[in-house]
Scaffold this motif. Sequence first.
Motif, PDB file in Angstrom:
ATOM      1  N   LEU A 154     -52.238 -41.374 -42.217  1.00  0.00           N
ATOM      2  CA  LEU A 154     -50.791 -41.471 -42.384  1.00  0.00           C
ATOM      3  C   LEU A 154     -50.067 -40.670 -41.313  1.00  0.00           C
ATOM      4  O   LEU A 154     -49.591 -39.571 -41.576  1.00  0.00           O
ATOM      5  N   PRO A 155     -49.955 -41.178 -40.100  1.00  0.00           N
ATOM      6  CA  PRO A 155     -49.200 -40.430 -39.102  1.00  0.00           C
ATOM      7  C   PRO A 155     -47.728 -40.306 -39.482  1.00  0.00           C
ATOM      8  O   PRO A 155     -47.014 -39.487 -38.911  1.00  0.00           O
ATOM      9  N   GLU A 156     -47.310 -41.085 -40.446  1.00  0.00           N
ATOM     10  CA  GLU A 156     -45.920 -41.061 -40.886  1.00  0.00           C
ATOM     11  C   GLU A 156     -45.524 -39.729 -41.503  1.00  0.00           C
ATOM     12  O   GLU A 156     -44.327 -39.419 -41.583  1.00  0.00           O
ATOM     13  N   ALA A 157     -46.480 -38.938 -41.968  1.00  0.00           N
ATOM     14  CA  ALA A 157     -46.130 -37.661 -42.604  1.00  0.00           C
ATOM     15  C   ALA A 157     -46.223 -36.515 -41.608  1.00  0.00           C
ATOM     16  O   ALA A 157     -47.187 -36.393 -40.871  1.00  0.00           O
ATOM     17  N   MET A 158     -45.216 -35.661 -41.605  1.00  0.00           N
ATOM     18  CA  MET A 158     -45.273 -34.416 -40.844  1.00  0.00           C
ATOM     19  C   MET A 158     -46.158 -33.457 -41.626  1.00  0.00           C
ATOM     20  O   MET A 158     -46.206 -33.522 -42.854  1.00  0.00           O
ATOM     21  N   ALA A 159     -46.877 -32.566 -40.946  1.00  0.00           N
ATOM     22  CA  ALA A 159     -47.795 -31.688 -41.684  1.00  0.00           C
ATOM     23  C   ALA A 159     -47.890 -30.323 -41.037  1.00  0.00           C
ATOM     24  O   ALA A 159     -47.968 -30.212 -39.815  1.00  0.00           O
ATOM     25  N   PHE A 160     -47.899 -29.284 -41.865  1.00  0.00           N
ATOM     26  CA  PHE A 160     -48.036 -27.925 -41.336  1.00  0.00           C
ATOM     27  C   PHE A 160     -48.873 -27.090 -42.292  1.00  0.00           C
ATOM     28  O   PHE A 160     -49.152 -27.476 -43.431  1.00  0.00           O
ATOM     29  N   GLU A 161     -49.252 -25.935 -41.788  1.00  0.00           N
ATOM     30  CA  GLU A 161     -50.138 -25.029 -42.509  1.00  0.00           C
ATOM     31  C   GLU A 161     -49.381 -24.326 -43.628  1.00  0.00           C
ATOM     32  O   GLU A 161     -48.385 -23.651 -43.383  1.00  0.00           O
ATOM     33  N   MET A 162     -49.878 -24.433 -44.828  1.00  0.00           N
ATOM     34  CA  MET A 162     -49.116 -23.888 -45.950  1.00  0.00           C
ATOM     35  C   MET A 162     -49.119 -22.364 -45.976  1.00  0.00           C
ATOM     36  O   MET A 162     -48.264 -21.755 -46.617  1.00  0.00           O
ATOM     37  N   SER A 163     -50.044 -21.739 -45.253  1.00  0.00           N
ATOM     38  CA  SER A 163     -50.061 -20.274 -45.230  1.00  0.00           C
ATOM     39  C   SER A 163     -48.998 -19.702 -44.280  1.00  0.00           C
ATOM     40  O   SER A 163     -48.784 -18.492 -44.246  1.00  0.00           O
ATOM     41  N   ASP A 164     -48.331 -20.564 -43.539  1.00  0.00           N
ATOM     42  CA  ASP A 164     -47.250 -20.130 -42.650  1.00  0.00           C
ATOM     43  C   ASP A 164     -45.975 -20.012 -43.493  1.00  0.00           C
ATOM     44  O   ASP A 164     -45.229 -20.983 -43.663  1.00  0.00           O
ATOM     45  N   LYS A 165     -45.724 -18.826 -43.996  1.00  0.00           N
ATOM     46  CA  LYS A 165     -44.675 -18.657 -45.008  1.00  0.00           C
ATOM     47  C   LYS A 165     -43.287 -19.005 -44.465  1.00  0.00           C
ATOM     48  O   LYS A 165     -42.463 -19.591 -45.171  1.00  0.00           O
ATOM     49  N   GLU A 166     -43.060 -18.660 -43.224  1.00  0.00           N
ATOM     50  CA  GLU A 166     -41.747 -18.920 -42.639  1.00  0.00           C
ATOM     51  C   GLU A 166     -41.448 -20.429 -42.595  1.00  0.00           C
ATOM     52  O   GLU A 166     -40.389 -20.894 -43.005  1.00  0.00           O
ATOM     53  N   ARG A 167     -42.439 -21.158 -42.106  1.00  0.00           N
ATOM     54  CA  ARG A 167     -42.261 -22.604 -42.028  1.00  0.00           C
ATOM     55  C   ARG A 167     -42.165 -23.213 -43.430  1.00  0.00           C
ATOM     56  O   ARG A 167     -41.389 -24.149 -43.670  1.00  0.00           O
ATOM     57  N   LEU A 168     -42.960 -22.664 -44.342  1.00  0.00           N
ATOM     58  CA  LEU A 168     -42.933 -23.167 -45.719  1.00  0.00           C
ATOM     59  C   LEU A 168     -41.544 -22.982 -46.328  1.00  0.00           C
ATOM     60  O   LEU A 168     -40.991 -23.909 -46.938  1.00  0.00           O
ATOM     61  N   MET A 169     -40.974 -21.801 -46.125  1.00  0.00           N
ATOM     62  CA  MET A 169     -39.651 -21.554 -46.695  1.00  0.00           C
ATOM     63  C   MET A 169     -38.593 -22.455 -46.075  1.00  0.00           C
ATOM     64  O   MET A 169     -37.703 -22.960 -46.775  1.00  0.00           O
ATOM     65  N   ALA A 170     -38.698 -22.668 -44.797  1.00  0.00           N
ATOM     66  CA  ALA A 170     -37.747 -23.581 -44.147  1.00  0.00           C
ATOM     67  C   ALA A 170     -37.881 -24.984 -44.721  1.00  0.00           C
ATOM     68  O   ALA A 170     -36.887 -25.661 -45.006  1.00  0.00           O
ATOM     69  N   ALA A 171     -39.104 -25.428 -44.906  1.00  0.00           N
ATOM     70  CA  ALA A 171     -39.327 -26.786 -45.427  1.00  0.00           C
ATOM     71  C   ALA A 171     -38.829 -26.902 -46.863  1.00  0.00           C
ATOM     72  O   ALA A 171     -38.253 -27.931 -47.252  1.00  0.00           O
ATOM     73  N   ILE A 172     -39.052 -25.861 -47.642  1.00  0.00           N
ATOM     74  CA  ILE A 172     -38.532 -25.874 -49.013  1.00  0.00           C
ATOM     75  C   ILE A 172     -37.008 -25.990 -48.987  1.00  0.00           C
ATOM     76  O   ILE A 172     -36.411 -26.769 -49.742  1.00  0.00           O
ATOM     77  N   GLY A 173     -36.401 -25.259 -48.079  1.00  0.00           N
ATOM     78  CA  GLY A 173     -34.942 -25.285 -47.986  1.00  0.00           C
ATOM     79  C   GLY A 173     -34.376 -26.658 -47.656  1.00  0.00           C
ATOM     80  O   GLY A 173     -33.279 -27.007 -48.083  1.00  0.00           O
ATOM     81  N   GLN A 174     -35.153 -27.453 -46.904  1.00  0.00           N
ATOM     82  CA  GLN A 174     -34.644 -28.753 -46.458  1.00  0.00           C
ATOM     83  C   GLN A 174     -34.934 -29.909 -47.422  1.00  0.00           C
ATOM     84  O   GLN A 174     -34.370 -30.990 -47.278  1.00  0.00           O
ATOM     85  N   ALA A 175     -35.852 -29.691 -48.371  1.00  0.00           N
ATOM     86  CA  ALA A 175     -36.308 -30.803 -49.200  1.00  0.00           C
ATOM     87  C   ALA A 175     -35.412 -31.046 -50.403  1.00  0.00           C
ATOM     88  O   ALA A 175     -34.899 -30.106 -51.009  1.00  0.00           O
ATOM     89  N   GLU A 176     -35.243 -32.313 -50.742  1.00  0.00           N
ATOM     90  CA  GLU A 176     -34.590 -32.629 -52.016  1.00  0.00           C
ATOM     91  C   GLU A 176     -35.600 -32.652 -53.157  1.00  0.00           C
ATOM     92  O   GLU A 176     -35.262 -32.397 -54.300  1.00  0.00           O
ATOM     93  N   VAL A 177     -36.829 -33.008 -52.803  1.00  0.00           N
ATOM     94  CA  VAL A 177     -37.890 -33.116 -53.817  1.00  0.00           C
ATOM     95  C   VAL A 177     -39.103 -32.348 -53.327  1.00  0.00           C
ATOM     96  O   VAL A 177     -39.508 -32.493 -52.171  1.00  0.00           O
ATOM     97  N   ILE A 178     -39.676 -31.540 -54.215  1.00  0.00           N
ATOM     98  CA  ILE A 178     -40.882 -30.786 -53.876  1.00  0.00           C
ATOM     99  C   ILE A 178     -41.949 -31.093 -54.906  1.00  0.00           C
ATOM    100  O   ILE A 178     -41.722 -30.980 -56.107  1.00  0.00           O
ATOM    101  N   LEU A 179     -43.112 -31.517 -54.420  1.00  0.00           N
ATOM    102  CA  LEU A 179     -44.276 -31.699 -55.291  1.00  0.00           C
ATOM    103  C   LEU A 179     -45.265 -30.615 -54.933  1.00  0.00           C
ATOM    104  O   LEU A 179     -45.654 -30.490 -53.767  1.00  0.00           O
ATOM    105  N   ILE A 180     -45.683 -29.848 -55.930  1.00  0.00           N
ATOM    106  CA  ILE A 180     -46.673 -28.815 -55.664  1.00  0.00           C
ATOM    107  C   ILE A 180     -47.831 -28.921 -56.643  1.00  0.00           C
ATOM    108  O   ILE A 180     -47.636 -29.184 -57.817  1.00  0.00           O
ATOM    109  N   GLY A 181     -49.046 -28.789 -56.121  1.00  0.00           N
ATOM    110  CA  GLY A 181     -50.191 -28.654 -57.014  1.00  0.00           C
ATOM    111  C   GLY A 181     -51.350 -29.616 -56.818  1.00  0.00           C
ATOM    112  O   GLY A 181     -52.459 -29.315 -57.231  1.00  0.00           O
TER     113      GLY A 181
END
Lengths: 286, 286, 286, 286
Positions: C71-98
Motif C-alpha cells: 500500500l504505497p498509498e499510506a504514509m508511514a513513520f516510526e511510532m517511537s518518534d514521539k515528536e512525529r507521533l504527536m504531530a500526526a495525532i494533532g492532524q488526524a480526525e480519526v485515530i485507530l490504536i491497537g
Amino acid sequence: MFRADEIAQKVITPRPRDSHKGSFGRVLLIGGHYPYGGAIIMAALACVNSGAGLVSVATDRDNITALHAHLPEAMAFEMSDKERLMAAIGQAEVILIGSGLSEDTLAKSVFETALENINASQTLIIDGSALNLLARYKLTLKTNKVILTPHQKEWERLSGLEIKKQNATNSQSALADLPRGTILVAKSQATTVYTVDSACLLGVGGPYQATGGMGDTLAGMIAGFCAQFRDNLFETVVAAAYLHSYIADRLSKDAYVVLPTSISQVIPKVMKEFSSLSAKNSCDQS
Amino acid sequence: MFRADEIAQKVITPRPRDSHKGSFGRVLLIGGHYPYGGAIIMAALACVNSGAGLVSVATDRDNITALHAHLPEAMAFEMSDKERLMAAIGQAEVILIGSGLSEDTLAKSVFETALENINASQTLIIDGSALNLLARYKLTLKTNKVILTPHQKEWERLSGLEIKKQNATNSQSALADLPRGTILVAKSQATTVYTVDSACLLGVGGPYQATGGMGDTLAGMIAGFCAQFRDNLFETVVAAAYLHSYIADRLSKDAYVVLPTSISQVIPKVMKEFSSLSAKNSCDQS
Amino acid sequence: MFRADEIAQKVITPRPRDSHKGSFGRVLLIGGHYPYGGAIIMAALACVNSGAGLVSVATDRDNITALHAHLPEAMAFEMSDKERLMAAIGQAEVILIGSGLSEDTLAKSVFETALENINASQTLIIDGSALNLLARYKLTLKTNKVILTPHQKEWERLSGLEIKKQNATNSQSALADLPRGTILVAKSQATTVYTVDSACLLGVGGPYQATGGMGDTLAGMIAGFCAQFRDNLFETVVAAAYLHSYIADRLSKDAYVVLPTSISQVIPKVMKEFSSLSAKNSCDQS
Amino acid sequence: MFRADEIAQKVITPRPRDSHKGSFGRVLLIGGHYPYGGAIIMAALACVNSGAGLVSVATDRDNITALHAHLPEAMAFEMSDKERLMAAIGQAEVILIGSGLSEDTLAKSVFETALENINASQTLIIDGSALNLLARYKLTLKTNKVILTPHQKEWERLSGLEIKKQNATNSQSALADLPRGTILVAKSQATTVYTVDSACLLGVGGPYQATGGMGDTLAGMIAGFCAQFRDNLFETVVAAAYLHSYIADRLSKDAYVVLPTSISQVIPKVMKEFSSLSAKNSCDQS
C-alpha cells in the motif's frame, strides 16, 4: 531455412510423467547488484515461470527481500559470499550471469569466480553488465556451452563490430573468436540467434517491448529453457527467445507497453499451449 | 478552443516500429524520502506503465525494497549519493522531483543539485514537496521546459494567489514570473493545464479520486508521457493529465474510491485504446 | 428496531462532487509492533480501500517496507518518534490504536501519548492490544468519541463481564462507566454494536471469517468510515461492521475461508453498490 | 481399500456456525532460515489459505518483511529468540518445522527446542531440513502425533532404505522404529501416505509440480488441515496431500508448470467445492 515458431513448437514438449525437479535442472542466476537489484528479480521471475526445476539467485543481501516478495520459489544468497557462490556454481547445470550485475570490483570478482569454476558440461549465459566486463577485461571463456545475449551496443563492445556492421556474416565471423559452439542472441528490432554457422531470425516482437527489464526477462527465460530442454542448445535458445517476443506480441493487443513482469506471468499458460502442438521442424543449421 | 480528449488522442500515437528503449526516454524520479516513501513508488508505477523507456528512482535506501516489490522494472539508488545523482541527472531527458521528497535539509540539497545540473534540453517536473521548497527558498529555475503540478494550497504558496483568486487570468499572470514556457497543472476539482498563453480544462475526474497518492500518480504519468511524446510539451501534459482522470472515471463505475495504484495498472490498456484512434485535433493555444 | 443493512445503505452515500482529500478525513493508524507487524498492514489496507482521504501509519520502522509493498498509498513513520507521533495525532480526525500494538513498554507509552493528546473533536478507535492495555493499567479516556472493538475475551478484561454474561443489558451497563457516547463493537458470532442506549445486531457473517487478522480489517474499515461519514457515529460504525461481514458472506460463496486481505480488495466495489442504493432507514436508537 | 478423493470429501466438512478462530487451531511454522527464506513463506501461504485459525511463523528477522509482503495474516518472530519460541510452541496445537530450516547450528538448536517442548497432545510435522537433522543427529521424538514429509532422498537418510527399496512393506517396517502413530507422507511420483498399518496412494499429481517449493506448500497445507480437522489424523493428512496435487492437476490444464504460490491462491475455492460434497468414505486402515 526453418521458422522460429516451428522450432518453439518442437522444443516445448510435454513433460514426461517420470520426472522430478532434477529433470528440469538447477539454475543459478547471478546479478542484481546495487543499483540494479530489479534486473535479477525479473530474470528469476522469467526463469521460474519457464519451468526450471530449482532456481537459486546470487545477489546483494539487500535485494533478497524484494526478490522473495515476488518469488518465494527462488532460493537466494549473498553473491559476495564466495564459498557459497562456488558451491552453487558447482551444483548448477545452467548459470546466468550479468543481469544487473553492475561493473564494479565485486561484480568483476564474482564474474571471475564463475568463469574459473564452471566446467564444459554446464551452460553459461552471459548477459548485461557481464558482457561489458567480458569486453573490458578480455576475460577468457573456457566452457563450450556459452550463450551471449547482447543488445547492439554491448555486441559492439564485445565484438568490435559497429552497430551498422552487425549483419549475419560479420556477427558469425566474430563468433569464431569465441569458444566453439557459442550462441549469440543478437538483440535488436530484428533479434537473430546465431552460432558460427547457424542463424534464426525470430520474426516476432515490436516496439511495445522497448522498456527497461525486457532483456533481463529474456535472459531468465533462456536459462529456464536450457535447464529443461537439452537436446539441441541452439534450438532451445531460439525457442526461448521466440516465445518471449511471441508473448509480448499477444499482450500488445491490449497494451501500449508490455512490462517484462507481465510477460513472465503468462509464460506457463503459453508454454502449455505450445506443448500441446506437435510440430517437428528444425531451423537453419548448416 | 480544443478538447482535452481530442488532444489525448492526438498525442498518444502508435509507436513506430523502428524504435528502442532510447526512443521512449530516460526518466529520473526523485522523491520518496521518509516518511513519504510510498509517493515515489506510485509515481514510478505510473511512469513505467505509461511507457517510459528507462526509469530510475532516486530515493531513500530503505525505500528501494518496497519499490522493487512493486516494480523491478525501475532502477533505484540512494538520493543522498550526490555523485550518482548528478550522473543520473546528466543522463535523463525528463526529471520529476518532489513526490514525497519531504522538506528537510537533504530534500533541499537534492533539489538544489537537480536545479544546478539540469539544462535547457531537459524537461523538469516539479511536484509536491519540491513546490513548497521552491516557494520557501525562492530557488531559481534555469531550464525552459518546466512543468509544475501544484494543488491549490501549493500554488498559493508559490504564486502568492489565494485559492479563491486562482482563476485563469491570475494563474497565467503568475506564470509570467516563471521561466518562459513553464506549464502549470493546476490541480483542483476542475484541473486545468496552463501556459502563460494557453489553457485546457480537463473536464474529467471526480470525487472518487480524492485519496492520498493521486497526485503522485499524475506526476509519474506526466513524466512518462514527456519522455515519449516530444512534439508539443503542452499537449503532452494535457494528454497525460486527461488520461489520468479519464481512467479514474472509468474505474469509478465499479469503485467508490479509485486507488492511485489501480489507475497505474490499466494505463497500458487505455493507452492502447487511445493509440488506436486517430483524432488529429489540438487545444486552445493562442 | 432497524436493520443493519438499511443503515449501511443510508450511511454509504454518493460522494459530493465538490469534495477533496480533506473531505474524507485524515486517519492515523497506530500499531503493528513486533511481532505483530501484519496487523496494522491489514488495518491500513481496509482503511484506504474504504475511502479515507489520507492515511498515516505509526508503526515499527522495520514494518514500513512490508506496508508499502502492499500500500504505497499510506504514509508511514516510526511510532517511537514521539515528536512525529504527536504531530500526526494533532492532524488526524480519526485515530485507530491497537491493531498489533503489542503490550510492552513502548506500546504503553505510545498509547498514553495518544490518550493525552487527543481532543474531544477527534474519533478514537481502540482495538486489540490497546484494549488490554486499557484494562490492565486502568488508563483514562478523555475524548467523547470513543469506539471499542473487543472480542469477547478482551471485553471481559475491560468490563469485568464474563463471556457468558455479555448480553445487551450487561454490556450496555458496562458502557455507562466509560465516556459518554462510547460505542462498543462486541465481536462474536453475533456481533452487535452498542452505545449505552442503542444496539444493532449485524445479522451477517459466518465461520469462514474465523481467521487471524479479521478484526484488524474491521478496525481499519471503521476508521475509514468514520473519516468520511460524519453525520451519526453510531450508524457509521454499524455500516462499517455490517459491510465487513457482508463482504465476507459474499466471498464465502466461493471460499472455504475468507482472508482479511481479500475483503479489503473488494471494499471499493461493494461500497459503490451500496452508494447506488437509496434506503433511508435508521437503527434502534432510543 | 478406499480412495483418497473420497477421504478428501469426507474430511473437508462445512464449518460449524458455532466456531471461532480457536476452533480452527493455532499453528506454528518454523523455518525459512537463510538462504531458504522463501520456503516458510510458501508454507505459510498454504497454511493460512487452508483455513488455519491463527498462524505464527518463527524465522529469520530478515525474512519477516518478505513474509508480510505476501501475508500480513501471519504473525512472525525471530526463531533465535528462544523465549518467544518456547512460548509459541506452548500455545500451538500444530507445529511444522523444517521448511527451509537449513542445517546449521541455529537450525539444530531450534529443532531441539521444539522437540524438547512439544507434548503428546500437539501435532508435529517434520519437513525438509529437519528430516535431515533428525537423521544426522538421531534426535528423539517424544510426541505420538508425528507427521513426516520426506522426498525419497530424505526418507533414505532417515529410514536407511535405498530409494528403490522404498515400497509399502519396507516403509511401513521403518515406521515401526518411530513413535507409534507416526504418519509418513512419502513424496514421489506416486506419493503415498502411510502409517505403520495403513496406506493411501494419492493417485493425483504430475510433472508440472516438479518445481522448487512444492513440498513447502504441501507441508503448509498439512499443517492447516491438522489444525482444523481433528477426527482422524491419517485421513486429514491424506486429504491435505490429495488436495494439493488435485489443485495442481486442475491448474495444469492451463499451465506448463504449476507454481507453489499458484496452488495456495486457489485453496479456499477448491476447499469450498469439496465441503459442498458429502461423501462419507474412509481409507485403507486395518
